[in-house]
Design a protein around this motif. Structure first.
Motif, short mmCIF file in Angstrom:
data_model
loop_
_atom_site.label_atom_id
_atom_site.label_comp_id
_atom_site.label_asym_id
_atom_site.label_seq_id
_atom_site.Cartn_x
_atom_site.Cartn_y
_atom_site.Cartn_z
N HIS A 106 0.83 -1.21 0.00
CA HIS A 106 0.00 0.00 0.00
C HIS A 106 0.87 1.25 0.00
N HIS A 134 1.54 5.15 -2.29
CA HIS A 134 1.05 6.10 -3.29
C HIS A 134 2.27 6.85 -3.83
N LYS A 180 -8.51 -1.79 -6.45
CA LYS A 180 -8.70 -0.92 -5.28
C LYS A 180 -10.08 -0.30 -5.38
N HIS A 239 -5.44 -0.39 5.78
CA HIS A 239 -5.24 0.51 6.93
C HIS A 239 -6.26 0.37 8.06
N ASP A 261 0.61 2.76 3.63
CA ASP A 261 -0.18 3.86 3.08
C ASP A 261 0.71 5.08 2.85
ZN ZN Z 1 -3.83 4.66 0.75
#
Ligand code: ZN
Ligand code: DOR
Length: 478
Positions: A66, A68, A152, A243, A316
């Motif tokens: 996970h 970004h 996702k 998360h 995340d």
């Molecule tokens: Zn995320």
């Protein structure tokens, strides 16, 4: 020919190997990107190059499912080169990149463009996610053909404002994805609850950091986890809860597992190490979705990791610029912060503090992610024949996290000033150093490749196939 006659490319000597079951001192010989042999140094084949790992621990490189990396679309925050450099510095050898880039990864064309970017820039291996949204149905087949690691689904709005699909669309999407075997990862926050609360808080004039938490209490996540689990149970689709931030989510997660739903879950360092008490000092820097919550959530989340209710650690990693994180009005602050580079040091520090074992950590950071996405034992294992993805770590090194020194372009995080007792010293991806002696290796850029090609996800038990949207709308015979 015996192994002693083969020349290895690299031998790592003197370190302590950590597996989910054991720790032992041994040498690792690597050839053509794979682990060729593990054993006593005397019994190893000769090698072109050797690395002395005396006093260090050798872990399977972490798999962060996970992150970004913002490429394409937001270079001021991160790109695939800086993001994967951060991964390499964090002992992370595979990342799964989220689709809320610009453009969002929602069709085969945008996915192909991201594959080209990642293939040219990545220092570590990667998988790419695609969006599962209200209008995704016609794109699913082409996305799988173009190479996704999974889907996702944003049940709630967050950065990028990808609209959340209705429950009706989610059911049909699950029906279509289920037989493909791909896992659907969920941003499990119910949009209608938090939008209503945020609107009310804004109307009252609240702009302080804790208003963010007030808009998204744990019921926002818990209702979404329970609803997603029911759709997964009904269809047979595999799902993953991203998360996990609260104690309340653990019950629907554990109950769904007990009912046989193929549901997995991750938590992130922020939900174990930060709490509501930190909002005053850290202000917008701590703003993340789902929010960092009250302290009493920390111990149950940790226990759920230890007992396996939560399967793994991810980050995340959500980089934003300093300006984007330091605005006064909390509603205008971008959500998220970097984490891919500091997860291993922080979690190993926590493992030591809470008297868990390095083997537990390896299960959460490497073995489980590889197993849940069908990459094991090529990834996530230190075994003969596995990819030579190694994090070589000093587990006895005191240092202080300094945002100015991180690889990520986003030089602002709530981790700044925190003390850690572990540090990755070398990171090896398929036999090649991505990071050596805390230095990025130039020839590693572009070495990373997509892991979708090695993924094997057997077809799950599809349920209620006779009641799917496709089945009930098919032309009747006769
Ligand atoms: Zn995320
Ligand atoms: O805080 C967050 N930031 N949560 C998410 O789910 C997305 C992420 C981002 O992309 O910035």
């Amino acid at each position: 020919m015996t192994t002693t006659e083969i020349m290895a490319d690299l031998a790592v000597n003197g370190g302590t190997i950590v597996t989910p079951d054991a720790q032992y001192e041994a040498s690792i010989a690597i050839k053509d990107g794979k682990i060729l042999a593990i054993g006593e140094q005397d019994a190893m084949p000769a090698a072109q190059e050797t690395l002395d790992a005396t006093g260090l621990h050798i872990l399977p490189g972490a798999i962060d499912v996970h992150v970004h990396f913002r490429d394409p679309g937001y270079p001021q925050k991160e790109d695939f080169a800086s993001g994967t450099a951060a991964a390499a510095f964090g002992g992370v050898t595979t990342v799964f990149d989220m689709p809320n880039t610009l453009p969002a990864i929602a069709d085969a064309k945008s996915l192909a463009e991201k594959h080209a970017i990642a293939g040219a820039k990545a220092h570590v291996d990667y998988g790419l996610y695609a969006v599962l949204g209200e209008d995704s149905l016609p794109n699913i087949g082409a996305l799988i053909d173009a190479g996704v690691i999974g889907f996702k689904c944003y049940m709630g709005n967050t950065f990028g404002r990808i609209p959340s699909p209705t429950t009706g669309a989610m059911l049909e999407l699950f029906e279509i994805v289920a037989p493909t075997g791909k896992r659907i990862s969920l941003h499990a926050e119910t949009n209608s609850i938090m939008e209503r609360r945020e609107a009310r808080l804004r109307a009252m004039g609240r702009t302080d950091p804790l208003a963010h938490l007030a808009a998204r209490p744990a019921v926002v996540a818990t209702e979404a986890v329970a609803r997603a689990a029911i759709l997964a149970e009904w269809t047979g689709a595999r799902i993953h809860i991203l998360h996990i931030s609260s104690t309340a989510e653990l019950r629907p997660l554990a109950e769904a597992k007990a009912r046989g739903v193929d549901i997995t879950g991750e938590t992130c360092p922020q939900y174990l190490l930060l709490s509501a008490d930190d909002y005053e000092a850290k202000r917008g820097v701590i703003r993340v979705n789902p929010p960092v919550r009250e302290t009493e959530n920390q111990d149950p989340i940790w226990q759920a990791l230890v007992d396996g209710t939560i399967d793994m650690i991810a980050t995340d990693h959500a980089p934003h610029s300093i300006e984007e994180k330091t605005r006064e009005d909390i509603w205008t602050v971008d959500c998220g912060f970097p984490g891919v580079e500091t997860q291993m040091p922080l979690m190993l520090t926590e493992v030591a503090r809470r008297q868990a074992s390095l083997s537990d950590y390896v299960r959460w950071s490497a073995e489980k992610p590889a197993k849940c996405w069908g990459l094991y034992p090529t990834k996530g294992a230190l075994m003969v024949g596995s990819d030579a993805d190694l994090a070589i770590v000093d587990t006895n090194r005191e240092w202080t996290i300094d945002d100015a020194k991180i690889q990520s372009t986003a030089k602002i995080s709530p981790w700044h000033g925190m003390k850690a007792t572990a540090l990755p010293i070398h990171t090896i991806v398929r036999g090649r150093f991505a990071m050596k002696d805390r230095t990025l290796q130039d020839n590693a850029k572009g070495w990373g490749r997509s892991v979708h090609a090695i993924q094997e996800m057997p077809t799950p038990d599809v349920r209620h196939a006779d009641q799917t949207m496709a089945a009930v709308t098919a032309p009747r015979k006769g």
